[in-house]
Structures are given as C-alpha cells and as structure tokens.
Design a protein around this motif. Structure first.
Motif, short mmCIF file in Angstrom:
data_model
loop_
_atom_site.label_atom_id
_atom_site.label_comp_id
_atom_site.label_asym_id
_atom_site.label_seq_id
_atom_site.Cartn_x
_atom_site.Cartn_y
_atom_site.Cartn_z
N ARG A 209 18.54 -27.43 -2.31
CA ARG A 209 19.13 -26.21 -1.79
C ARG A 209 19.34 -26.35 -0.28
O ARG A 209 18.73 -27.20 0.34
CB ARG A 209 18.21 -25.03 -2.12
CG ARG A 209 17.99 -24.85 -3.63
CD ARG A 209 16.88 -23.86 -3.92
NE ARG A 209 15.59 -24.37 -3.46
CZ ARG A 209 14.45 -23.67 -3.55
NH1 ARG A 209 14.47 -22.45 -4.04
NH2 ARG A 209 13.32 -24.20 -3.13
N VAL A 210 20.19 -25.51 0.25
CA VAL A 210 20.49 -25.59 1.68
C VAL A 210 19.38 -24.87 2.44
O VAL A 210 19.12 -23.68 2.23
CB VAL A 210 21.85 -24.95 2.00
CG1 VAL A 210 22.10 -24.96 3.50
CG2 VAL A 210 22.96 -25.72 1.28
N GLN A 211 18.75 -25.60 3.34
CA GLN A 211 17.69 -25.05 4.15
C GLN A 211 18.26 -24.48 5.45
O GLN A 211 19.29 -24.93 5.94
CB GLN A 211 16.68 -26.16 4.49
CG GLN A 211 16.04 -26.81 3.26
CD GLN A 211 15.10 -25.88 2.53
OE1 GLN A 211 14.61 -24.91 3.09
NE2 GLN A 211 14.83 -26.19 1.27
N PRO A 212 17.59 -23.47 6.01
CA PRO A 212 18.05 -22.94 7.30
C PRO A 212 18.19 -24.06 8.33
O PRO A 212 17.31 -24.91 8.47
CB PRO A 212 16.93 -21.97 7.69
CG PRO A 212 16.33 -21.55 6.38
CD PRO A 212 16.40 -22.77 5.50
N GLY A 213 19.33 -24.08 9.00
CA GLY A 213 19.56 -25.08 10.03
C GLY A 213 20.07 -26.42 9.54
O GLY A 213 20.27 -27.33 10.34
N GLN A 214 20.30 -26.56 8.22
CA GLN A 214 20.80 -27.83 7.70
C GLN A 214 22.19 -28.11 8.25
O GLN A 214 23.00 -27.19 8.44
CB GLN A 214 20.82 -27.81 6.17
CG GLN A 214 21.22 -29.15 5.55
CD GLN A 214 21.00 -29.17 4.04
OE1 GLN A 214 20.22 -28.40 3.50
NE2 GLN A 214 21.70 -30.07 3.37
N ASP A 215 22.49 -29.36 8.50
CA ASP A 215 23.80 -29.78 9.01
C ASP A 215 24.90 -29.33 8.05
O ASP A 215 24.87 -29.64 6.86
CB ASP A 215 23.81 -31.31 9.15
CG ASP A 215 25.05 -31.85 9.84
OD1 ASP A 215 26.07 -31.13 9.90
OD2 ASP A 215 24.99 -33.00 10.31
N MET A 216 25.88 -28.60 8.57
CA MET A 216 26.96 -28.06 7.74
C MET A 216 27.88 -29.15 7.21
O MET A 216 28.71 -28.89 6.35
CB MET A 216 27.76 -27.04 8.54
CG MET A 216 26.97 -25.80 8.89
SD MET A 216 26.63 -24.73 7.45
CE MET A 216 28.20 -23.92 7.30
N MET A 217 27.77 -30.36 7.73
CA MET A 217 28.59 -31.47 7.25
C MET A 217 27.86 -32.33 6.22
O MET A 217 28.39 -33.33 5.75
CB MET A 217 29.03 -32.35 8.42
CG MET A 217 29.97 -31.65 9.39
SD MET A 217 31.52 -31.15 8.60
CE MET A 217 31.71 -29.49 9.27
N GLU A 218 26.63 -31.93 5.85
CA GLU A 218 25.86 -32.67 4.85
C GLU A 218 25.05 -31.70 3.98
O GLU A 218 23.84 -31.78 3.89
CB GLU A 218 24.91 -33.67 5.52
CG GLU A 218 25.58 -34.82 6.22
CD GLU A 218 24.59 -35.84 6.74
OE1 GLU A 218 24.33 -36.84 6.03
OE2 GLU A 218 24.06 -35.65 7.86
N LEU A 219 25.76 -30.79 3.34
CA LEU A 219 25.09 -29.76 2.56
C LEU A 219 24.66 -30.28 1.19
O LEU A 219 25.45 -30.90 0.46
CB LEU A 219 26.03 -28.56 2.39
CG LEU A 219 26.41 -27.84 3.70
CD1 LEU A 219 27.47 -26.79 3.42
CD2 LEU A 219 25.19 -27.22 4.35
N SER A 220 23.44 -30.01 0.84
CA SER A 220 22.90 -30.39 -0.47
C SER A 220 23.47 -29.47 -1.55
O SER A 220 23.93 -28.36 -1.28
CB SER A 220 21.37 -30.27 -0.47
OG SER A 220 20.81 -31.03 0.57
#
Length: 247
Positions: A209-220
């Motif tokens: 899942r997308v965690q807070p602050g995760q890079d928007m160009m490498e979304l899980s």
C-alpha cells in the motif's frame, strides 16, 4: 492552506483483464478476473464504506490534502473486456479507475504476450478510449510498445515515456498524467524522466500500500488475481502482510 495526512496507508488495486478466465494451465491465467468476482470485490468494498478512485481522483488523498476511506483502482494494458465488463459495475457503484494504455497498440491486441503463450485479447480503440474518459475514468500510459524500460537506452526510454503521453493525449483529447512501468521494470533514473515528461504519478508492480510520503513516481500496488477471495482481499488491503511480500 494547512493540509492533513491520511493516517492509514492507501491501497491501489492492480487488475488486468475482466473476463472469463482461460483454461487451466494457460500462462498468466491468474491475471484474468471473472466479472462476477470483480463485482464482488467492488461491492464488498462499497459495503465497507470505501470508494474506488482513479489515480487522478486519488491525488488529493495521496498528497494528504483529503482524508477518507478510499482506494486506487487501476487496470493495465487497456483491454476491451474491461470496458465491456468492469465499466458497468463501476458506474453502478460510483467508482472511477485509471487504465494504462499501450499507445502503439490502440485498437490492437496484447502482442507483447504472444511469445509467452498468453491468449490474444482485443485492446480498446480510439473511440472506446474516448468513451472510457467520457464516463469519468482516466487515461494513463503504459509506454508506446509495452517496453521493458530496463533494456532501453536513454533516448529510447524518453520516447517510450514521453512519446506515449503525447500519442494518448492526441487519441483521448485528455491530459495523460498517470504512468505505469510495464512489467514493473525500470531504472532509478527513469523515475525522474517520467516526471520530466509531465506525469504527476507512476505506479509499479511492487507489492504494498502507499505509505505517507512515498515517492509519487514509485507507487506500490496491491495485486488482485483470479483467485482473490474475501479473506485474502482483506489481508491485502488492511494488514501489513502485503507490504512484506514480493519486494
């Protein structure tokens, strides 16, 4: 303006085809989800108070500007069966989705799968892509030729990433802001190239899942398969287990 951040990770679901699965033993059979199964997935989540959103509609939540019970809904490759079978279900529930189209195969087939023995399936043509967008869904890019970006030179990668955006914008008449790395293969420097090409976000095949602050160009994303049932869907969406697998 002060923004707040979602306290919970946000799942982005990854589907491919929405059709009757092929015969047992067919390569990548698991990537075809029966329409009745897809409908159950969506209705379970709706009943739990969740809304399925395209990557465009999910952006305020990923940036922490909004909070709510939401999940991203994505389809890879642009199959006609998604338009035929998934769109009516999403319309009934008020969900939106992003479909990542292969620019040079608009109106064609999944030719990149042929050598793997995957059955041929029709991809949406220009009129169907425009109907997809008119229904409130998002047009995303999956490169020009479903390219393995790890095998591309810098110039080739730039064309596959930036060129596909222009091609799909010309077809759809919409801004194409979402990108997806084919096969999940890419080089670190290509993330910057995606951003430079005008995209605001890019999804991978990395599980989680997308965690807070995760890079928007490498979304899980959360992989959803033919055999995904209620219990496994809940594990994928609401426990850390999914983040611990398939890294």
């Amino acid at each position: 303006m002060t923004t707040t951040r979602n306290s919970r990770p946000i799942p982005i679901l990854m589907y491919h085809q929405c059709a009757t699965p092929p015969a047992k033993g067919t390569p990548f059979r698991s990537l075809t989800v029966d329409p009745a199964v897809f409908a159950r997935h969506m209705r379970w989540l709706k009943a739990m108070g969740y809304r399925g959103l395209s990557m465009r509609d999910l952006q305020p939540y990923l940036r922490g500007e909004k909070q709510g019970k939401v999940f991203g809904l994505t389809f890879d490759d642009g199959f006609v069966n998604v338009a035929e079978n998934a769109v009516p279900i999403m319309a009934d529930l008020g969900f939106t989705a992003t479909n990542y189209f292969v620019a040079a195969q608009v109106g064609g087939t999944n030719a990149w799968d042929a050598e793997k023995g995957v059955p041929t399936a029709q991809l949406m043509d220009g009129a169907q892509i425009r109907a997809w967008a008119k229904a409130g869904h998002e047009v995303g890019s999956h490169t020009i030729a479903h390219a393995n970006l790890k095998e591309c030179s810098a110039d080739q990668a730039r064309e596959q990433i930036g060129g596909s955006r222009k091609m799909l914008q010309d077809v759809s008449g919409e801004s194409v802001d979402a990108f997806c790395y084919p096969y999940g293969y890419y080089l670190p420097e290509q993330c910057a190239l995606v951003a430079e090409s005008g995209y605001t976000n890019a999804t991978t095949t990395r599980r989680g899942r997308v965690q807070p602050g995760q890079d928007m160009m490498e979304l899980s994303r959360v992989h959803v398969l033919r055999s995904t049932h209620f219990a496994s869907m809940m594990i994928k969406l609401f426990t850390p287990r999914e983040e611990l697998r398939g890294r």
